[in-house]
Design a protein around this motif. Structure first.
Motif, PDB file in Angstrom:
ATOM      1  N   ILE A 199      25.988  14.515  45.918  1.00  0.00           N
ATOM      2  CA  ILE A 199      25.835  12.982  45.236  1.00  0.00           C
ATOM      3  C   ILE A 199      26.921  12.306  45.242  1.00  0.00           C
ATOM      4  O   ILE A 199      28.066  12.554  45.001  1.00  0.00           O
ATOM      5  N   ALA A 200      27.050  11.301  45.930  1.00  0.00           N
ATOM      6  CA  ALA A 200      28.154  10.340  46.089  1.00  0.00           C
ATOM      7  C   ALA A 200      27.897   9.079  45.664  1.00  0.00           C
ATOM      8  O   ALA A 200      26.869   8.549  45.453  1.00  0.00           O
ATOM      9  N   SER A 201      29.071   8.165  45.702  1.00  0.00           N
ATOM     10  CA  SER A 201      29.233   6.868  44.977  1.00  0.00           C
ATOM     11  C   SER A 201      29.778   6.125  46.028  1.00  0.00           C
ATOM     12  O   SER A 201      31.034   6.552  46.614  1.00  0.00           O
ATOM     13  N   GLY A 202      29.395   4.657  46.268  1.00  0.00           N
ATOM     14  CA  GLY A 202      30.329   3.908  47.097  1.00  0.00           C
ATOM     15  C   GLY A 202      30.292   2.539  46.333  1.00  0.00           C
ATOM     16  O   GLY A 202      29.776   2.425  45.208  1.00  0.00           O
ATOM     17  N   VAL A 203      30.872   1.604  47.124  1.00  0.00           N
ATOM     18  CA  VAL A 203      31.084   0.172  46.425  1.00  0.00           C
ATOM     19  C   VAL A 203      30.280  -0.719  47.553  1.00  0.00           C
ATOM     20  O   VAL A 203      30.572  -0.769  48.462  1.00  0.00           O
ATOM     21  N   GLY A 204      29.519  -1.373  46.950  1.00  0.00           N
ATOM     22  CA  GLY A 204      29.071  -2.537  47.672  1.00  0.00           C
ATOM     23  C   GLY A 204      27.559  -2.071  47.924  1.00  0.00           C
ATOM     24  O   GLY A 204      26.738  -1.335  47.356  1.00  0.00           O
ATOM     25  N   ASN A 205      26.981  -2.673  49.148  1.00  0.00           N
ATOM     26  CA  ASN A 205      25.328  -2.274  49.704  1.00  0.00           C
ATOM     27  C   ASN A 205      25.292  -1.111  50.478  1.00  0.00           C
ATOM     28  O   ASN A 205      25.445  -1.173  51.730  1.00  0.00           O
ATOM     29  N   GLU A 206      25.377   0.017  49.528  1.00  0.00           N
ATOM     30  CA  GLU A 206      25.352   1.435  50.251  1.00  0.00           C
ATOM     31  C   GLU A 206      23.973   1.703  50.571  1.00  0.00           C
ATOM     32  O   GLU A 206      22.821   1.388  49.804  1.00  0.00           O
ATOM     33  N   PRO A 207      23.765   2.616  51.620  1.00  0.00           N
ATOM     34  CA  PRO A 207      22.468   3.058  51.836  1.00  0.00           C
ATOM     35  C   PRO A 207      22.050   4.165  50.511  1.00  0.00           C
ATOM     36  O   PRO A 207      22.980   4.607  49.856  1.00  0.00           O
ATOM     37  N   THR A 219      44.383   3.263  20.828  1.00  0.00           N
ATOM     38  CA  THR A 219      44.536   3.754  22.291  1.00  0.00           C
ATOM     39  C   THR A 219      43.382   3.663  23.043  1.00  0.00           C
ATOM     40  O   THR A 219      43.219   3.167  24.230  1.00  0.00           O
ATOM     41  N   LEU A 220      42.139   4.334  22.494  1.00  0.00           N
ATOM     42  CA  LEU A 220      40.866   4.379  22.874  1.00  0.00           C
ATOM     43  C   LEU A 220      40.434   2.852  22.897  1.00  0.00           C
ATOM     44  O   LEU A 220      39.730   2.617  24.166  1.00  0.00           O
ATOM     45  N   ALA A 221      40.343   2.105  21.995  1.00  0.00           N
ATOM     46  CA  ALA A 221      39.842   0.446  22.194  1.00  0.00           C
ATOM     47  C   ALA A 221      40.546  -0.315  22.914  1.00  0.00           C
ATOM     48  O   ALA A 221      40.110  -0.870  23.894  1.00  0.00           O
ATOM     49  N   LEU A 222      42.064   0.092  23.057  1.00  0.00           N
ATOM     50  CA  LEU A 222      42.721  -0.877  24.186  1.00  0.00           C
ATOM     51  C   LEU A 222      42.645  -0.433  25.593  1.00  0.00           C
ATOM     52  O   LEU A 222      42.551  -1.105  26.345  1.00  0.00           O
ATOM     53  N   THR A 223      42.380   1.040  25.853  1.00  0.00           N
ATOM     54  CA  THR A 223      42.460   1.423  27.105  1.00  0.00           C
ATOM     55  C   THR A 223      40.935   0.908  27.618  1.00  0.00           C
ATOM     56  O   THR A 223      40.636   0.529  28.761  1.00  0.00           O
ATOM     57  N   LEU A 224      39.846   1.036  26.797  1.00  0.00           N
ATOM     58  CA  LEU A 224      38.515   0.731  27.153  1.00  0.00           C
ATOM     59  C   LEU A 224      38.661  -0.806  27.590  1.00  0.00           C
ATOM     60  O   LEU A 224      38.048  -1.411  28.474  1.00  0.00           O
ATOM     61  N   LEU A 225      39.297  -1.650  26.555  1.00  0.00           N
ATOM     62  CA  LEU A 225      39.443  -3.214  26.846  1.00  0.00           C
ATOM     63  C   LEU A 225      39.874  -3.523  28.091  1.00  0.00           C
ATOM     64  O   LEU A 225      39.384  -4.501  28.765  1.00  0.00           O
ATOM     65  N   VAL A 226      40.993  -2.858  28.564  1.00  0.00           N
ATOM     66  CA  VAL A 226      41.536  -3.239  29.816  1.00  0.00           C
ATOM     67  C   VAL A 226      41.090  -2.546  30.937  1.00  0.00           C
ATOM     68  O   VAL A 226      40.791  -3.260  31.460  1.00  0.00           O
ATOM     69  N   GLU A 227      40.629  -1.244  30.972  1.00  0.00           N
ATOM     70  CA  GLU A 227      39.874  -0.831  32.029  1.00  0.00           C
ATOM     71  C   GLU A 227      38.466  -1.185  32.488  1.00  0.00           C
ATOM     72  O   GLU A 227      37.938  -1.227  33.414  1.00  0.00           O
ATOM     73  N   SER A 228      37.788  -1.371  31.054  1.00  0.00           N
ATOM     74  CA  SER A 228      36.478  -2.006  31.373  1.00  0.00           C
ATOM     75  C   SER A 228      36.177  -3.443  31.826  1.00  0.00           C
ATOM     76  O   SER A 228      35.214  -3.805  31.996  1.00  0.00           O
ATOM     77  N   ASP A 229      37.522  -3.903  31.891  1.00  0.00           N
ATOM     78  CA  ASP A 229      37.403  -5.516  32.205  1.00  0.00           C
ATOM     79  C   ASP A 229      37.082  -5.773  33.487  1.00  0.00           C
ATOM     80  O   ASP A 229      36.575  -6.602  33.947  1.00  0.00           O
ATOM     81  N   ALA A 230      37.683  -4.682  34.565  1.00  0.00           N
ATOM     82  CA  ALA A 230      37.359  -4.849  36.101  1.00  0.00           C
ATOM     83  C   ALA A 230      36.957  -3.472  36.842  1.00  0.00           C
ATOM     84  O   ALA A 230      37.823  -3.092  37.428  1.00  0.00           O
ATOM     85  N   PRO A 231      36.018  -2.702  36.360  1.00  0.00           N
ATOM     86  CA  PRO A 231      35.719  -1.558  36.915  1.00  0.00           C
ATOM     87  C   PRO A 231      35.531  -1.665  38.538  1.00  0.00           C
ATOM     88  O   PRO A 231      35.770  -0.926  39.331  1.00  0.00           O
ATOM     89  N   PHE A 232      34.953  -2.781  38.862  1.00  0.00           N
ATOM     90  CA  PHE A 232      34.458  -2.948  40.247  1.00  0.00           C
ATOM     91  C   PHE A 232      35.902  -3.099  41.215  1.00  0.00           C
ATOM     92  O   PHE A 232      36.061  -2.520  41.953  1.00  0.00           O
ATOM     93  N   SER A 266      34.115   6.961  32.507  1.00  0.00           N
ATOM     94  CA  SER A 266      33.090   7.539  33.349  1.00  0.00           C
ATOM     95  C   SER A 266      31.662   7.024  33.428  1.00  0.00           C
ATOM     96  O   SER A 266      30.961   6.736  34.469  1.00  0.00           O
ATOM     97  N   ASP A 267      31.163   6.355  32.088  1.00  0.00           N
ATOM     98  CA  ASP A 267      29.755   5.900  31.868  1.00  0.00           C
ATOM     99  C   ASP A 267      29.881   4.459  32.511  1.00  0.00           C
ATOM    100  O   ASP A 267      28.677   4.180  33.184  1.00  0.00           O
ATOM    101  N   THR A 268      30.877   4.151  32.400  1.00  0.00           N
ATOM    102  CA  THR A 268      30.989   2.414  33.116  1.00  0.00           C
ATOM    103  C   THR A 268      30.570   2.666  34.469  1.00  0.00           C
ATOM    104  O   THR A 268      29.929   1.953  35.023  1.00  0.00           O
ATOM    105  N   ALA A 269      31.511   3.522  35.070  1.00  0.00           N
ATOM    106  CA  ALA A 269      31.364   3.659  36.602  1.00  0.00           C
ATOM    107  C   ALA A 269      29.765   4.134  37.019  1.00  0.00           C
ATOM    108  O   ALA A 269      29.458   3.664  37.754  1.00  0.00           O
ATOM    109  N   HIS A 270      29.210   5.087  35.970  1.00  0.00           N
ATOM    110  CA  HIS A 270      28.183   5.641  36.461  1.00  0.00           C
ATOM    111  C   HIS A 270      26.948   4.618  36.396  1.00  0.00           C
ATOM    112  O   HIS A 270      25.997   4.550  37.277  1.00  0.00           O
ATOM    113  N   ALA A 271      27.088   3.622  35.218  1.00  0.00           N
ATOM    114  CA  ALA A 271      26.172   2.656  35.242  1.00  0.00           C
ATOM    115  C   ALA A 271      26.207   1.838  36.258  1.00  0.00           C
ATOM    116  O   ALA A 271      24.969   1.058  36.366  1.00  0.00           O
TER     117      ALA A 271
END
Length: 791
Positions: free
Chosen positions: A169-177, A34-47, A328-333
């Motif tokens: 502390i906030a996160s956005g998508v794209g060319n953020e200030p 489950t761990l490997a398959l979830t990471l495999l699928v979800e890490s494929d397109a975090p953006f 979460s680390d993927t998104a943070h990275a």
């Protein structure tokens, strides 16, 4: 059917160790799958996930406040190419004074809140600003500069911005200030060194291609005054960068998924078949009291499936939860908002595969027992074991070693099929333990090769928006909030300024131009270096670095696309003039799209001026202080301090995933050994009792049991280490091809030093001995009278 269920439940209660082992193995198997398959699928397109959740902007445009008004820009939202928009937000370059005297400039935007129809921000900590002295910073700024909630940020310029307290502390998508505050806190300044700009985010009707977005940008900006559009940002560029890096994770996640399922299948098959064989006497008793062959199979299936299903029920949610920190680390990275990732389809298939292994193995192992007569089953289950084990024991007895060791060695392969599956489980564990540190070391070398921080610590741009930025910019920023260009020092002035700095060890000047090369299909960036550039740190894959005019080096993708090879001569056209270039080296370089050339300064015609400079500092020189000295000496230069963030986060993420999955697969290998020894000691209970009756001490019993798996561990290590090394090489090559189509320098494969190989070889034996420790203690403590009376 009720008799089958009652018998299955009774056996589960009576065989607690067997039930616990089945539950543990299936729990670990389903968890890892489950761990490997979830990471495999979800890490494929975090953006893509973050972009959808945040309603990200397809197009971000920055406008000069001196050329347009807010009302004019709002009217642009009614354009037919626009589906929704947000803004305009006032943005101003904000120069912040740090406590150590250094300054850095970030883009500060005025925004009422994190929500909206487009480009919603996600608060990862704290809250939104509530007055004009509070600010929310981006995750990237918090990481790179070390800003935390509660910090006070003081303006270092004459811009009327008060001291701001960080409240979120906030996160956005794209060319953020880099930071946000309330709109009233950002002044409108249209003259001077730093000027206000307006930022607008658009979701478009058609945004599938770069051409769609560029066409929409032209339509939105049509009719505005010249110079009104300062900058445009396409979401496809950010998506490409994130997808390219996460795609690197796919090969080893897929490898771990296959490893987990294969190891689980071997151990489960070993466990189930061993349990069936060990229960042959019970099978005979069941048949003698009227159980049919189908009912016998049903009882055995129930004994296996019930704990297996419980293991899956526990393992799947734990695997999903265990994957979240990595996601979460993927998104943070990548500075993306955090999303909760679940892959129900692949997870369900993984669990189904595990249960199918349990069912298939149970049926296969129990069919033969079910066909045996009652008398034959009882006799087989009661008689002492003979055959290969005793022949091996007699051979081992001739070796001049303690008897406990020779008896254990003789038992190592008394059950060839079971031993082979145990070797397979240890092999996978050792291969994983070999592959993981090897890949971690290689990726560390790759990171150093890409960042080149050991060679180049500072990069100076005469054009503040110059290419190649890697670190934290300490002068005039580009992107949201950028200002009109100020007076820029000449090439000679900049060269003299760098040479005069006491911390400068050496530096090289650079100029980039676009050239045309047959077969490249697009303009190729060509960078020329003034002075010795061999120290810049680009790893060589094949050939050498250029050393004379007319020589050039290029990355793998350039050779692949053009069909050229090291040693070939090409023609590059610059402003209508042909340059003859001899390709002398293939370099490890993935800047841009991996299609570029690097050559000597004298290759360029005329007397060009440098655009940028790469600097190596003297040992002990602080990069930030060096950049501050340059900054205080002049204006109009962009300065990057290497080593602030950059590629580190992605590699840290990969290493953490490697460590987590390697640990789980090692536990599965331990469970496999434990299962084998439990079955062996259970089947040999009568033999062990007789040996103890004739004088074997508990310590000798433990030695015998441990010796029976030590040889299995040696075999597993002997096969697993080469398998792990081969997998390491193939996965690293595949990662390079997926990431940017690059080959890998040979030095990145040579990470297995003798000390590591010795430790890995010992690891296989340690896995075997640890797995056997507890069953060996049980065998040593067993009472002779109880065992013989039971027999």
């Amino acid at each position: 059917m009720s008799a089958v269920i009652r018998k299955s439940l009774a056996d589960l209660g009576r065989r607690k160790v067997q039930t616990a082992v089945i539950l543990l193995v299936v729990f670990l198997s389903s968890l890892s799958a489950t761990l490997a398959l979830t990471l495999l699928v979800e890490s494929d397109a975090p953006f893509d996930h973050a972009f959808q959740q945040a309603q990200g902007a397809h197009l971000t445009m920055t406008f000069a406040a001196s050329a347009v008004t807010e009302s004019q820009l709002r009217a642009r939202g009614a354009n037919s190419v626009v589906r929704a928009f947000a803004g305009p937000f006032k943005v101003l370059p904000w120069t912040i004074q740090q406590s150590d005297g250094q300054t850095f400039t970030e883009a500060l935007a005025g925004r009422a809140g994190p929500g909206g129809a487009v480009d919603r921000l996600t608060l990862s900590a704290g809250r939104w600003a509530q007055n004009n002295t509070e600010v929310v910073v981006s995750q990237q700024m918090a990481d790179q500069v070390g800003v935390q909630i509660g910090d006070a940020l003081t303006s270092a310029s004459n811009i009327p911005i008060p001291t701001m307290t960080v409240v979120g502390i906030a996160s956005g998508v794209g060319n953020e200030p880099s930071a946000w505050t309330l709109p009233g806190a950002v002044p409108l300044i249209t003259t001077g060194k730093f000027q206000t700009s307006y930022l607008m985010d658009f979701r478009l009707v058609h945004a599938a291609t770069n051409q769609d977005v560029a066409s929409a940008a032209n339509s939105i900006s049509a009719g505005l005054a010249a110079g009104a559009v300062v900058d445009t940002s396409n979401y496809l560029d950010a998506k490409l960068g994130a997808d390219r890096t996460t795609a690197v994770m796919i090969p080893f996640l897929l490898a771990f998924s296959i490893f987990a399922l294969l190891a689980s299948a071997l151990i489960i098959a070993n466990l189930v078949s061993g349990a069936v064989i060990a229960g042959t006497r019970d099978i005979g008793i069941m048949k003698s009291v009227g159980f049919t062959p189908a009912q016998v199979v049903g009882v055995l299936a129930g004994q296996m499936l019930l704990p297996a299903m419980v293991g899956c029920v526990l393992g799947v949610p734990v695997g999903i939860l265990a994957s979240q920190p990595f996601l979460s680390d993927t998104a943070h990275a990548f500075g993306l908002p955090r999303t909760f990732g679940v892959a129900p389809g692949p997870d369900a298939l993984g669990v189904l595969a595990i249960l199918l292994v349990v069912i298939a193995t149970t049926i296969f192992a129990s069919l033969r027992a079910g066909r045996m007569s009652a008398a034959s089953a009882i006799a087989t289950g009661s008689s002492p074991t003979t055959g290969h084990g005793y022949r091996l024991a007699r051979i081992a007895a001739r070796i001049n070693l303690p008897r406990a060791l020779t008896l254990g060695g003789g038992e190592s392969f008394s059950k060839p099929a079971r031993s082979a599956m145990t070797v397979g489980a240890i092999l996978i564990g050792v291969a994983t333990v070999t592959f993981s540190p090897g890949l971690s070391r290689s990726l560390s070398d790759v990171k150093a090769g890409l960042a080149r921080d050991a060679a180049v610590q500072i990069q100076v741009f005469r054009d503040s928006s110059g290419p190649g930025s890697k670190g934290r910019q300490t002068a005039v920023p580009s992107g949201p909030g950028s200002t009109p260009t100020t007076a820029t020092p000449t090439d000679e002035q900049t060269t003299a300024l760098i040479a005069a700095q006491p911390g400068t060890a050496r530096f090289v000047a650079e100029r980039m131009a676009d050239v045309s090369v047959a077969g490249a299909g697009e303009p190729v960036p060509l960078t020329a270096y003034r002075g010795d550039s061999s120290w810049l740190g680009y790893p060589i894959i094949n050939g050498r670095w250029f050393s004379a005019s007319g020589e050039a080096v290029a990355p793998t993708a350039f050779f692949t696309r053009t069909g050229r090879h090291v040693g070939d001569t090409i023609t590059a056209t610059l402003d209508g003039q042909d340059l003859r270039l001899r390709l002398v080296g293939e370099i490890f370089d993935i800047q841009g799209d991996n299609i570029l050339l690097r050559t000597a300064w004298t290759t360029l015609p005329g007397n060009p001026e440098a655009q940028s400079y790469e600097i190596q500092l003297k040992p002990g020189t602080d990069g930030d202080h060096y950049a501050g000295a340059i900054q205080s000496s002049t204006t109009g230069l962009g300065i990057d301090v290497h080593g602030h963030g950059g590629v580190d986060t992605a590699f840290i993420l990969i290493n953490s995933v490697l460590a987590g999955l390697a640990l789980i697969l090692t536990l599965i290998a331990l469970a496999g050994v434990f299962n084998t020894v439990v079955l062996n000691t259970r089947e040999k209970a009568r033999d062990i009792a007789i040996l103890k009756a004739v004088g074997m001490t508990p310590q000798q019993v433990m030695t015998m049991v441990m010796a029976s798996v030590a040889l299995v561990g040696v075999f597993g290590a002997a096969i697993g280490i080469p398998a792990g090394i081969a997998l390491h090489r193939n996965i690293l090559v595949l990662m390079g091809q997926i990431a940017s189509g690059t080959n890998i320098p040979n030095q990145y494969f040579s990470v297995f030093d003798p000390e590591l190989l010795i430790a890995l070889a010992a690891g296989g034996i340690v896995i075997a001995l640890l797995g056997a420790m507890l069953p060996a203690q049980w065998a040593a403590r067993s009472r002779v009278t109880e065992v013989l009376q039971t027999e």
